[in-house]
Design a protein around this motif. Structure first.
Motif, PDB file in Angstrom:
ATOM      1  N   ALA A  27       0.837  -1.194   0.000  1.00 41.64           N
ATOM      2  CA  ALA A  27       0.000   0.000   0.000  1.00 41.64           C
ATOM      3  C   ALA A  27       0.870   1.241   0.000  1.00 41.64           C
ATOM      4  CB  ALA A  27      -0.921   0.016   1.210  1.00 41.64           C
ATOM      5  N   ALA A  28       0.464   2.217  -0.793  1.00 42.36           N
ATOM      6  CA  ALA A  28       1.126   3.522  -0.775  1.00 42.36           C
ATOM      7  C   ALA A  28       0.398   4.408   0.209  1.00 42.36           C
ATOM      8  CB  ALA A  28       1.087   4.142  -2.167  1.00 42.36           C
ATOM      9  N   VAL A  29       1.116   4.886   1.205  1.00 41.01           N
ATOM     10  CA  VAL A  29       0.476   5.644   2.267  1.00 41.01           C
ATOM     11  C   VAL A  29       1.128   7.010   2.391  1.00 41.01           C
ATOM     12  CG1 VAL A  29      -0.176   5.632   4.695  1.00 41.01           C
ATOM     13  CG2 VAL A  29       0.115   3.495   3.492  1.00 41.01           C
ATOM     14  N   GLY A  30       0.354   7.967   2.758  1.00 37.25           N
ATOM     15  CA  GLY A  30       0.861   9.298   3.005  1.00 37.25           C
ATOM     16  C   GLY A  30      -0.310  10.196   3.283  1.00 37.25           C
ATOM     17  N   ASN A  31      -0.055  11.335   3.903  1.00 43.03           N
ATOM     18  CA  ASN A  31      -1.160  12.210   4.247  1.00 43.03           C
ATOM     19  C   ASN A  31      -1.957  12.635   3.028  1.00 43.03           C
ATOM     20  OD1 ASN A  31      -0.340  11.984   6.836  1.00 43.03           O
ATOM     21  ND2 ASN A  31       0.643  13.987   6.971  1.00 43.03           N
ATOM     22  N   GLU A  32      -1.293  12.845   1.896  1.00 40.20           N
ATOM     23  CA  GLU A  32      -2.002  13.254   0.696  1.00 40.20           C
ATOM     24  C   GLU A  32      -2.950  12.153   0.240  1.00 40.20           C
ATOM     25  OE1 GLU A  32      -3.253  15.876  -2.121  1.00 40.20           O
ATOM     26  OE2 GLU A  32      -1.882  16.214  -0.453  1.00 40.20           O
ATOM     27  N   ALA A  33      -2.457  10.900   0.253  1.00 41.37           N
ATOM     28  CA  ALA A  33      -3.298   9.774  -0.156  1.00 41.37           C
ATOM     29  C   ALA A  33      -4.477   9.620   0.796  1.00 41.37           C
ATOM     30  CB  ALA A  33      -2.483   8.486  -0.191  1.00 41.37           C
ATOM     31  N   VAL A  34      -4.231   9.835   2.081  1.00 39.51           N
ATOM     32  CA  VAL A  34      -5.299   9.713   3.066  1.00 39.51           C
ATOM     33  C   VAL A  34      -6.379  10.749   2.808  1.00 39.51           C
ATOM     34  CG1 VAL A  34      -5.873   9.966   5.491  1.00 39.51           C
ATOM     35  CG2 VAL A  34      -3.877   8.636   4.824  1.00 39.51           C
ATOM     36  N   ARG A  35      -5.965  11.964   2.528  1.00 42.49           N
ATOM     37  CA  ARG A  35      -6.959  13.014   2.278  1.00 42.49           C
ATOM     38  C   ARG A  35      -7.802  12.692   1.043  1.00 42.49           C
ATOM     39  NH1 ARG A  35      -2.901  16.424   4.158  1.00 42.49           N
ATOM     40  NH2 ARG A  35      -2.083  16.832   2.075  1.00 42.49           N
ATOM     41  N   LYS A  36      -7.148  12.103   0.042  1.00 40.83           N
ATOM     42  CA  LYS A  36      -7.876  11.769  -1.177  1.00 40.83           C
ATOM     43  C   LYS A  36      -8.673  10.485  -1.035  1.00 40.83           C
ATOM     44  CE  LYS A  36      -4.814  14.019  -4.516  1.00 40.83           C
ATOM     45  NZ  LYS A  36      -3.870  13.802  -5.646  1.00 40.83           N
ATOM     46  N   GLY A  37      -8.363   9.686  -0.033  1.00 36.40           N
ATOM     47  CA  GLY A  37      -9.061   8.426   0.136  1.00 36.40           C
ATOM     48  C   GLY A  37      -8.665   7.424  -0.925  1.00 36.40           C
ATOM     49  N   THR A  38      -7.365   7.198  -1.086  1.00 36.85           N
ATOM     50  CA  THR A  38      -6.866   6.233  -2.063  1.00 36.85           C
ATOM     51  C   THR A  38      -5.785   5.385  -1.435  1.00 36.85           C
ATOM     52  OG1 THR A  38      -5.140   7.673  -2.939  1.00 36.85           O
ATOM     53  CG2 THR A  38      -7.315   7.836  -3.963  1.00 36.85           C
ATOM     54  N   ALA A  39      -5.602   4.202  -1.997  1.00 35.03           N
ATOM     55  CA  ALA A  39      -4.517   3.326  -1.575  1.00 35.03           C
ATOM     56  C   ALA A  39      -4.236   2.351  -2.707  1.00 35.03           C
ATOM     57  CB  ALA A  39      -4.864   2.578  -0.294  1.00 35.03           C
ATOM     58  N   ILE A  40      -3.003   1.915  -2.815  1.00 33.93           N
ATOM     59  CA  ILE A  40      -2.596   0.964  -3.843  1.00 33.93           C
ATOM     60  C   ILE A  40      -2.511  -0.427  -3.222  1.00 33.93           C
ATOM     61  CG2 ILE A  40      -0.844   0.351  -5.554  1.00 33.93           C
ATOM     62  CD1 ILE A  40      -2.305   2.979  -6.109  1.00 33.93           C
ATOM     63  N   ALA A  41      -3.040  -1.417  -3.920  1.00 29.98           N
ATOM     64  CA  ALA A  41      -2.956  -2.798  -3.462  1.00 29.98           C
ATOM     65  C   ALA A  41      -2.542  -3.686  -4.626  1.00 29.98           C
ATOM     66  CB  ALA A  41      -4.290  -3.264  -2.907  1.00 29.98           C
ATOM     67  N   SER A  89      -7.999  -5.670   2.838  1.00 34.79           N
ATOM     68  CA  SER A  89      -8.003  -5.143   4.212  1.00 34.79           C
ATOM     69  C   SER A  89      -6.832  -4.213   4.446  1.00 34.79           C
ATOM     70  CB  SER A  89      -7.957  -6.297   5.219  1.00 34.79           C
ATOM     71  OG  SER A  89      -9.178  -6.984   5.262  1.00 34.79           O
ATOM     72  N   ALA A  90      -5.668  -4.594   3.908  1.00 35.63           N
ATOM     73  CA  ALA A  90      -4.466  -3.767   4.082  1.00 35.63           C
ATOM     74  C   ALA A  90      -4.663  -2.400   3.447  1.00 35.63           C
ATOM     75  CB  ALA A  90      -3.257  -4.472   3.477  1.00 35.63           C
ATOM     76  N   ALA A  91      -5.241  -2.391   2.250  1.00 35.16           N
ATOM     77  CA  ALA A  91      -5.438  -1.121   1.551  1.00 35.16           C
ATOM     78  C   ALA A  91      -6.452  -0.250   2.271  1.00 35.16           C
ATOM     79  CB  ALA A  91      -5.889  -1.387   0.113  1.00 35.16           C
ATOM     80  N   ILE A  92      -7.515  -0.855   2.788  1.00 38.05           N
ATOM     81  CA  ILE A  92      -8.518  -0.091   3.526  1.00 38.05           C
ATOM     82  C   ILE A  92      -7.887   0.583   4.733  1.00 38.05           C
ATOM     83  CG2 ILE A  92     -10.626  -0.273   4.922  1.00 38.05           C
ATOM     84  CD1 ILE A  92     -11.465  -2.615   3.069  1.00 38.05           C
ATOM     85  N   ALA A  93      -7.089  -0.195   5.470  1.00 35.72           N
ATOM     86  CA  ALA A  93      -6.445   0.357   6.663  1.00 35.72           C
ATOM     87  C   ALA A  93      -5.404   1.407   6.290  1.00 35.72           C
ATOM     88  CB  ALA A  93      -5.806  -0.768   7.471  1.00 35.72           C
ATOM     89  N   ALA A  94      -4.633   1.131   5.244  1.00 37.60           N
ATOM     90  CA  ALA A  94      -3.558   2.043   4.864  1.00 37.60           C
ATOM     91  C   ALA A  94      -4.093   3.387   4.409  1.00 37.60           C
ATOM     92  CB  ALA A  94      -2.712   1.406   3.756  1.00 37.60           C
ATOM     93  N   GLY A  95      -5.159   3.363   3.623  1.00 37.95           N
ATOM     94  CA  GLY A  95      -5.733   4.607   3.129  1.00 37.95           C
ATOM     95  C   GLY A  95      -6.835   5.146   3.997  1.00 37.95           C
ATOM     96  N   ASP A  96      -7.140   4.451   5.117  1.00 37.03           N
ATOM     97  CA  ASP A  96      -8.276   4.844   5.964  1.00 37.03           C
ATOM     98  C   ASP A  96      -9.518   5.034   5.085  1.00 37.03           C
ATOM     99  OD1 ASP A  96      -9.583   5.357   8.295  1.00 37.03           O
ATOM    100  OD2 ASP A  96      -8.850   7.411   8.525  1.00 37.03           O
ATOM    101  N   LEU A  97      -9.757   4.056   4.195  1.00 34.26           N
ATOM    102  CA  LEU A  97     -10.767   4.189   3.156  1.00 34.26           C
ATOM    103  C   LEU A  97     -12.180   3.966   3.686  1.00 34.26           C
ATOM    104  CD1 LEU A  97      -9.099   2.241   0.187  1.00 34.26           C
ATOM    105  CD2 LEU A  97      -8.994   4.686   0.703  1.00 34.26           C
ATOM    106  N   VAL A  98     -13.109   4.653   3.076  1.00 35.78           N
ATOM    107  CA  VAL A  98     -14.532   4.438   3.327  1.00 35.78           C
ATOM    108  C   VAL A  98     -15.047   3.594   2.167  1.00 35.78           C
ATOM    109  CG1 VAL A  98     -16.776   5.512   3.662  1.00 35.78           C
ATOM    110  CG2 VAL A  98     -14.706   6.635   4.526  1.00 35.78           C
ATOM    111  N   ASP A 148     -12.092   5.682  -2.021  1.00 36.92           N
ATOM    112  CA  ASP A 148     -13.340   5.764  -1.270  1.00 36.92           C
ATOM    113  C   ASP A 148     -14.486   5.351  -2.192  1.00 36.92           C
ATOM    114  OD1 ASP A 148     -12.261   6.707   1.108  1.00 36.92           O
ATOM    115  OD2 ASP A 148     -12.472   8.807   0.548  1.00 36.92           O
ATOM    116  N   GLY A 149     -15.417   4.576  -1.651  1.00 31.72           N
ATOM    117  CA  GLY A 149     -16.556   4.132  -2.452  1.00 31.72           C
ATOM    118  C   GLY A 149     -16.338   2.802  -3.113  1.00 31.72           C
ATOM    119  N   ALA A 150     -15.121   2.252  -3.029  1.00 29.72           N
ATOM    120  CA  ALA A 150     -14.862   0.946  -3.635  1.00 29.72           C
ATOM    121  C   ALA A 150     -15.840  -0.083  -3.076  1.00 29.72           C
ATOM    122  CB  ALA A 150     -13.427   0.517  -3.361  1.00 29.72           C
ATOM    123  N   VAL A 151     -16.456  -0.838  -3.960  1.00 29.21           N
ATOM    124  CA  VAL A 151     -17.323  -1.938  -3.540  1.00 29.21           C
ATOM    125  C   VAL A 151     -16.425  -3.134  -3.232  1.00 29.21           C
ATOM    126  CG1 VAL A 151     -19.144  -3.542  -4.228  1.00 29.21           C
ATOM    127  CG2 VAL A 151     -19.288  -1.140  -4.896  1.00 29.21           C
TER     128      VAL A 151
END
Length: 915
Positions: free
Chosen positions: A419-433, A536-545, A444-447
């Motif tokens: 997962a790519a993590v960083g404050n910018e990614a968190v604000r955008k709600g994205t993560a790489i898996a 699960s890792a990507a959700i946690a890393a990006g704090d995704l909704v 965010d919004g990923a089913v």
């Protein structure tokens, strides 16, 4: 049976003579043509059970002369013909019956006095979890895991099947209880030998699951009750109820092209929730019924708990007979159903006079539009075109909270994922898996869950075939699910698999990723299983909704999956569509699902099947032979079921080492002496809650967290977290369940503002100490301090689970004060001896200035005789607030139950007294 109104009559059908209580004979003295269908069923029930004690002539006269606009105030006794149970609620029922056998012996009675007196059928459907998905062998592997996890529970049920009369078990991997009930168990007209006569009467049913109302679509009056009330009915105790109001719902026209039964039921649910039908019957009528297949009616009946009604019933008509014939019932029985319904004035056709109703709603079926519901409640309907905007609106508070905590987000990467993590990614709600060797971006919004699940929709061939055809069309264009979507197909009966396979659609669904995972509730009950570790890792890393889309009936907070914050209910075809799109941050009416092999955009409208296509497939594939084959040995089970060893004997041999099955403490120290209903003094608030607290909030069915009180308890007994199973599967053990009460990860105790989690303040410490609700309750119990819960509107919505009341009782809660209660939960609280009190209109905790830190006295109960009580709250500074509440012991019989300490105590004393 007494017969004060001379209604006993004879009916000849197919060379057989049946005795019945004739409504037309009573109609010679009362105008019964004006009565709704459901009221006629209640009336017949009273006629047949008139005994001069529980049912008196004045009760019959009260229903026969029913005033549709009168507020319910007349108590009657209702006795269902049978009881249906599922395993999450059925196991604790059988545990209670086993405990009652022990207790009745201690009180001087005999074990066989505790025995079902009416047919009681349990369907094991809630234990299968989606551990494995997206593979041809998912069904077998999930079944193996299910039996390994639940062998102890299943052995206990096999003991019950041998030990109790009138008790049958439908083994695992057969279907969902309500679909099995609709397709096989429902009689519509019941027959029974009694005193040398063959009686015919309406099939009526209590079920230990709120969606028992699905069978209302077939004209069978029944509703969900808590296990406590079901056990009483099984033991011959009639249910005390007030004569209800009946809301008439007129349907006209027909569904337009592109609209499904799911869209219809979500529309109906929204309309009836807005009207307010808690405690009322809802009855559907109108010329639109002739265009509504039985399966669509069952879908509407199924979701009665979601719109809050006791039942949502349809009358018996030609379509009812068509369905009985389709589902393989005998011609002899179909002839009896028609003859009985016509003889009793229960038959509906274009000549049936319109009944009188307490209120009436109208819906033109032609106005129904494609919809979903969410992201947290089934009554919150969203047009398909508005889902994207709905998601973004609900995302905003999560995103704002994420911005505040982004510096503290931990980099969480599971084995095999990145997962790519960083404050910018968190604000955008994205993560790489990295999933299956492919690097993908989750937003965010990923089913992350797309589930064809639940009896609500899998019982309906139109939406199931529609999903298969949409999958076939999508696969032909080269589309499939997004790699992060956990897909599952869990039909409500074996019949569904057979007709999908026969139509060639099972393979099409598999091409999109929807492999068969089991026959049971699965995702709808929260048995969605773990997400892939990379997801699960990507959700946690990006704090995704992230989101789920399921064809279920419940999407309450924390129910579907602990990592999924938004959940949408949808038709099976839309579930497939969202699996392909991979996000709810999309407008499927205007944006493409994806691109085909040639790089061209594919829109939902391009692959949506027509009503004619769906109808042609149904006509060519579904017939009585499928139902007859699959239900020929419905109680037999497979080799796994039949090789489970189980104990023998009238009394159950409790195993002290078991963490699944335990003798509950309800009857410890019980004597034949009846208590009273004393005032409550010096109570503390265990929880201060807002609106729409569901039974999922109070008693979750899903994951047991390792660091929760229940998790710590199981580990202390040598159970590893991998073997925790779920709260639902542990309902036979009160030690686990009391620790799980109010333990939902999404519940908000207003002591802590918007903070989620099952914590409270313990005021026995100075300063007050924050701790888990269970831990605080045990400290209060040691202090001798009684407890109360304070809540807002719609307290106890959702499932009928009796553990929401049992756990409340075992925590030491004496009373719940709320703005309003859902019907079943209020009844369950009474059945467990917890006092439900309702704020006066216009009042609530906020308006009265209550913050939960006060000490409470509840006075003026007058041993249950008073309809109101005075609540006095004493603040720390010595000031007080006093207010009146309604005492929701609604009938004299409920007052009597309460004096006994609960419904089961009342029944037990009654039986023990007979020696």
């Amino acid at each position: 049976m007494r017969d004060s109104f001379a209604t006993r009559s004879r009916l000849e059908v197919g060379g057989k003579a049946y005795t019945y209580a004739s409504l037309p004979r009573l109609g010679e003295r009362f105008d019964l043509a004006r009565l709704p269908y459901s009221m006629k069923i209640l009336l017949e029930n009273l006629l047949r059970h008139e005994d001069g004690v529980t049912v008196l002539p004045e009760h019959i006269e009260a229903v026969a002369g029913w005033d549709p606009h009168r507020e319910p105030d007349t108590e009657i006794a209702f006795m269902p013909a049978r009881v249906v149970l599922q395993d999450f609620t059925g196991v604790p029922c059988v545990v209670d019956l086993a405990a009652m056998r022990d207790a009745v012996v201690r009180l001087g009675g005999r074990p066989e006095q505790i025995n079902p007196l009416i047919p009681s059928e349990l369907v094991i459907d809630h234990s299968i979890q989606v551990d494995v998905f997206g593979k041809p062998d998912a069904l077998d592997l999930n079944g193996r895991i299910e039996f390994e996890r639940n062998r102890e529970r299943y052995a206990f049920l096999r003991w019950g099947q041998k030990a109790f009369n009138n008790f049958k078990v439908v083994p695992p991997n057969t279907g969902i209880v309500h679909q099995v009930n609709l397709e096989n168990l429902a009689r519509v007209v019941f027959t029974q030998e009694k005193d040398g006569e063959l009686w015919a009467y309406p099939d009526t049913v209590f079920g230990t699951d709120s969606h028992t109302t699905m069978v209302n679509g077939l004209g069978v009056l029944g509703w969900g009750v808590g296990g406590i009330e079901a056990e009483a009915a099984m033991l011959g105790q009639p249910s005390s109820m007030l004569i209800p109001q009946v809301v008439g719902f007129e349907l006209t026209g027909r569904l337009p092209e592109g609209a499904t039964a799911t869209d219809l039921v979500l529309t109906v649910t929204q309309m009836l929730r807005k009207l307010g039908v808690v405690g009322k019957f809802v009855e559907f009528f109108g010329e639109g019924l002739k265009h509504l297949p039985l399966a669509d009616r069952a879908t509407i009946g199924n979701m009665a708990p979601e719109y809050g009604a006791t039942c949502g019933i349809f009358p018996i008509d030609a379509e009812s007979l068509n369905y009985l014939r389709l589902s393989g019932r005998s011609e002899e029985h179909i002839a009896l159903v028609e003859a009985y319904a016509r003889a009793q004035g229960l038959w509906h056709d274009e000549n049936t006079p319109r009944a009188e109703y307490s209120q009436t709603l109208h819906l033109d079926l032609g106005d129904v539009r494609p919809s979903l519901a969410g992201p947290r409640r089934p009554q919150d309907r969203v047009l398909l075109q508005d889902v994207k905007a709905n998601f973004r609106e609900n995302l905003a508070p999560f995103a704002a909270a994420r911005d505040k905590r982004s510096p503290a987000v931990a980099d969480f990467i599971a084995e095999g994922g990145s997962a790519a993590v960083g404050n910018e990614a968190v604000r955008k709600g994205t993560a790489i898996a990295t999933i299956d060797g492919q690097q993908v971006e989750l937003r965010d919004g990923a089913v992350v869950i797309a589930a064809i699940t639940s009896c609500t929709n899998t019982s309906n061939p139109a939406v199931m075939v529609g999903a298969g055809l949409l999958a076939r069309n999508a696969a032909a264009r080269g589309l499939t699910r997004k790699p992060w979507v956990k897909t599952s197909l869990a039909p409500g009966s074996l019949v569904v698999t057979d007709y999908l396979r026969k139509a060639g659609l099972l393979e099409a669904l598999e091409q999109i990723g929807f492999y068969l995972v089991g026959y049971g509730c699965t995702t709808c009950i929260g048995n969605s299983g773990p997400l892939p570790p990379e997801v699960s890792a990507a959700i946690a890393a990006g704090d995704l909704v992230v989101t789920s889309v399921l064809s279920g009936n419940r999407n309450f907070e924390g129910r579907i999956h602990p990592e999924v914050k938004m959940n949408y209910l949808a038709s099976p075809p839309l579930v497939v569509a969202y699996a392909i799109a991979g996000t709810t941050d999309i407008d499927l009416t205007s944006e493409p699902l994806g691109t085909d092999r040639e790089g061209k955009p594919v829109y939902l409208r391009d692959i949506w099947p027509s009503s004619k296509e769906i109808g042609d497939v149904i006509a060519a594939t579904i017939g009585p032979e499928l139902f007859k084959k699959n239900y020929a040995d419905v109680f037999k089970g497979d080799s796994r079921w039949n090789t489970i060893a189980s104990p023998d004997g009238e009394l159950y041999a409790w195993d002290e080492s078991s963490t699944y099955i335990k003798n509950p403490p309800y009857f410890e120290g019980m004597s034949m002496e009846v208590g009273g209903i004393p005032d409550i003094h010096g109570a503390r608030v265990l929880g201060l809650f807002g609106d729409s607290i569901t039974t999922d909030h109070i008693s979750p069915a899903g994951t047991i967290k390792k660091d929760s009180p229940a998790g710590r308890y199981l580990q202390s007994r040598g159970v590893q977290p991998a073997d925790f199973n779920s709260y639902g599967s542990r309902r036979g053990n009160d030690d686990v369940m009391v620790r799980g009460t109010f333990a939902n990860i999404r519940i908000k105790n207003l002591f802590f503002g918007g903070e989620e989690g099952g914590n409270t303040l313990y005021f026995g410490a100075n300063p007050p100490e924050k701790m888990p609700i269970y831990d605080a309750a045990m400290k209060y119990k040691a202090d001798g301090t009684p407890l109360v819960v304070i809540a807002g509107k719609e307290y106890g919505t959702g499932s009928s689970r009796d553990w929401a009341a049992k756990g409340t009782k075992l925590l030491g809660v004496r009373a719940v004060i709320a703005e309003s209660f859902e019907r079943i939960h209020r009844s369950n609280l009474v059945g467990m001896g917890v006092l439900p009190l309702q704020f006066m209109d216009g009042q609530n905790a906020r308006s009265l200035g209550l913050d939960g830190t006060e000490v409470y006295d509840i006075t003026g109960l007058e041993d249950g005789a008073s309809r109101t009580a005075t609540v006095t709250a004493r603040r720390a500074d010595g000031s007080t607030v006093s207010f009146q509440t309604h005492v929701l012991l609604l009938t004299p019989k409920e007052v009597e139950y309460f004096r006994h300490g609960g419904l089961l105590h009342y029944v037990l004393r009654q039986l023990a007294a007979r020696k």
